[in-house]
Design an enzyme around this catalytic site. Structure first.
Site, short mmCIF file in Angstrom:
data_model
loop_
_atom_site.label_atom_id
_atom_site.label_comp_id
_atom_site.label_asym_id
_atom_site.label_seq_id
_atom_site.Cartn_x
_atom_site.Cartn_y
_atom_site.Cartn_z
N GLY A 222 0.82 -1.20 0.00
CA GLY A 222 0.00 0.00 0.00
C GLY A 222 0.86 1.26 0.00
N ASP A 246 -9.33 6.16 -4.21
CA ASP A 246 -9.89 4.80 -4.29
C ASP A 246 -8.75 3.85 -4.65
OD1 ASP A 246 -11.33 2.49 -4.80
OD2 ASP A 246 -12.17 3.21 -6.69
N THR A 248 -8.97 0.67 -5.32
CA THR A 248 -9.37 -0.50 -6.12
C THR A 248 -8.51 -0.57 -7.39
OG1 THR A 248 -11.63 -0.07 -5.38
CG2 THR A 248 -11.34 -1.75 -7.09
N ASP A 252 -3.41 -4.34 -9.25
CA ASP A 252 -3.47 -4.72 -10.67
C ASP A 252 -2.64 -3.76 -11.52
OD1 ASP A 252 -5.23 -6.73 -9.97
OD2 ASP A 252 -6.99 -5.46 -10.28
P1 ATP Z 1 -6.06 -3.58 -4.18
O1 ATP Z 1 -6.52 -4.97 -3.76
O2 ATP Z 1 -6.80 -2.46 -3.51
O3 ATP Z 1 -5.96 -3.43 -5.66
P2 ATP Z 1 -3.52 -4.47 -3.18
O4 ATP Z 1 -3.73 -4.77 -1.73
O5 ATP Z 1 -3.41 -5.60 -4.13
O6 ATP Z 1 -4.58 -3.40 -3.67
P3 ATP Z 1 -1.61 -2.49 -2.42
O7 ATP Z 1 -0.41 -3.04 -1.77
O8 ATP Z 1 -2.63 -1.82 -1.57
O9 ATP Z 1 -2.21 -3.62 -3.35
O10 ATP Z 1 -1.17 -1.41 -3.52
C1 ATP Z 1 -0.41 -1.79 -4.66
C2 ATP Z 1 0.57 -0.67 -4.94
O11 ATP Z 1 -0.16 0.54 -5.19
C3 ATP Z 1 1.50 -0.32 -3.80
O12 ATP Z 1 2.63 -1.19 -3.76
C4 ATP Z 1 1.88 1.10 -4.17
O13 ATP Z 1 2.81 1.10 -5.23
C5 ATP Z 1 0.54 1.65 -4.68
N1 ATP Z 1 -0.27 2.22 -3.60
C6 ATP Z 1 -1.29 1.65 -2.93
N2 ATP Z 1 -1.78 2.47 -1.98
C7 ATP Z 1 -1.03 3.61 -2.04
C8 ATP Z 1 -1.04 4.84 -1.32
N3 ATP Z 1 -1.91 5.07 -0.33
N4 ATP Z 1 -0.12 5.78 -1.67
C9 ATP Z 1 0.76 5.58 -2.67
N5 ATP Z 1 0.81 4.42 -3.39
C10 ATP Z 1 -0.06 3.45 -3.09
O1 RIB Z 2 -8.37 -6.00 -8.03
C1 RIB Z 2 -9.51 -5.23 -8.21
C2 RIB Z 2 -10.57 -6.05 -8.90
O2 RIB Z 2 -10.95 -7.11 -8.07
C3 RIB Z 2 -11.84 -5.28 -9.19
O3 RIB Z 2 -11.81 -4.62 -10.43
C4 RIB Z 2 -12.93 -6.34 -9.09
O4 RIB Z 2 -13.48 -6.68 -10.32
C5 RIB Z 2 -12.25 -7.56 -8.45
O5 RIB Z 2 -12.06 -8.56 -9.34
#
Ligand code: ATP
Ligand code: RIB
Length: 304
Positions: A222, A246, A248, A252
């Site tokens: 994150g 956001d 989301t 990816d």
């Molecule tokens: P999601 O499931 O919400 O898509 P995730 O849990 O798979 O996310 P995260 O580790 O939350 O992945 O985020 C992926 C990348 O996005 C992080 O390694 C960072 O590069 C960027 N990122 C996420 N949140 C932030 C933030 N608050 N500020 C800056 N960069 C961020």
């Molecule tokens: O990683 C984000 C995705 O997870 C969303 O776009 C949703 O469709 C779920 O598959």
């Protein structure tokens, strides 16, 4: 330049925004409803294509209105859909998402994504230098078949095992680059991890997954950024300070951007910094696939 092939899910994200998330059994009034293209496979393909990689998506849609809308969107983003099949008797994958306080909850109903088969991934011709990417919103036998073909062709494989579920050593052995968040890492390494933990805990858990193999492990953390284990050595890429709207699709975006840079021959450490910057742009916008940045935006974030 190599190409990016993504075998994965395609969803319509039905997103409700609210001031706060409801507790179990509670109803809260929402602010708005959005229909955003999403699905981990589609999001990663859009990220790679918008960053300039020739990108092919392999997957399934239902023969319905969401399927038509998603096809039009993905085509407009430059994603090759020659290996995306319409499937009768089911619906297009749908995710019900709530966004509040810049954080989300997601329920995914797979529909056509659950019907992706090893035969579906058997047709595209991969070559040395290509990047094969997948996640866990399509059946595991299809992912294994896809990675076996990729390996046989000399392509590099990237697995994002999300949402987390147990999988066998046979599939892990086919993975060159594993991208996990802290929850997925904790699940796979059978330990409790929080995003706020000391990096040493992530390193230890990652080492248990690399199991002596020459596998690269990227742990997305994150706002803290990314911890990468490369040749057994850990390096941290710091998160970028941004205003989050956001998250989301942030993971990816990271995966798609990493795939695009590796396909273009960028050295791994540079590719990780680039993907971290790309994902930091994604979190500043609403929606999953529509929030993927362009190459010009990433260059401006890195050097502007
Ligand atoms: P999601 O499931 O919400 O898509 P995730 O849990 O798979 O996310 P995260 O580790 O939350 O992945 O985020 C992926 C990348 O996005 C992080 O390694 C960072 O590069 C960027 N990122 C996420 N949140 C932030 C933030 N608050 N500020 C800056 N960069 C961020
Ligand atoms: O990683 C984000 C995705 O997870 C969303 O776009 C949703 O469709 C779920 O598959």
């Amino acid at each position: 330049m190599g190409r990016v092939f993504v075998a994965g899910s395609i969803n319509m994200d039905v997103v409700a925004t609210a001031v706060r998330h409801p507790r179990v059994g509670e109803t809260v009034a929402g602010d708005a409803v959005h229909y955003f293209p999403g699905g981990k496979g589609a999001n990663q393909a859009v990220a790679a294509a918008k960053l300039g990689a020739p990108t092919t998506l392999i997957g399934r849609l239902g023969a319905d209105a969401f399927g038509q809308q998603l096809k039009a969107f993905l085509t407009a983003q430059g994603v090759d859909l020659a290996f995306v099949a319409d499937t009768a008797g089911t619906h297009t994958g749908t995710a019900i998402i709530t966004v509040a306080d810049a954080d989300n909850t997601i329920v995914v109903v797979p529909g056509a994504n659950a019907l992706v088969t090893p035969e579906d991934v058997a047709v595209p011709e991969l070559a040395k230098g290509d990047i094969a990417v997948s996640q866990f919103e399509i059946p595991l036998p299809a992912i294994s078949a896809f990675f076996r073909r990729a390996r046989a062709a000399g392509a590099t494989t990237i697995l994002n095992p999300a949402p987390a579920m147990m999988f066998g050593a046979e599939l892990l052995d086919l993975v060159d680059v594993l991208v996990v968040n802290e929850t997925e890492l904790g699940f796979l390494a059978n330990t409790e991890l929080e995003a706020t933990d000391d990096p040493a805990r992530f390193i230890e858990a990652s080492q248990s997954l690399s199991a002596g193999a020459n596998r690269i492990i990227c742990v997305t953390l994150g706002k803290r950024g990314v911890l990468a284990l490369i040749d057994g050595e850990a390096s941290m890429i710091a998160g970028r300070a941004v205003e989050v709207v956001d998250t989301t699709g942030a993971g990816d975006c990271f995966v798609g951007a990493l795939a695009a840079r590796l396909a273009s021959g960028t050295p791994l450490r540079d590719a990780l910094g680039y993907a971290n910057a790309a994902a930091s742009i994604c979190v500043q916008r609403m929606g999953a696939a529509p929030s993927m940045p362009t190459a010009a935006e990433v260059v401006s974030a890195l050097h502007g």
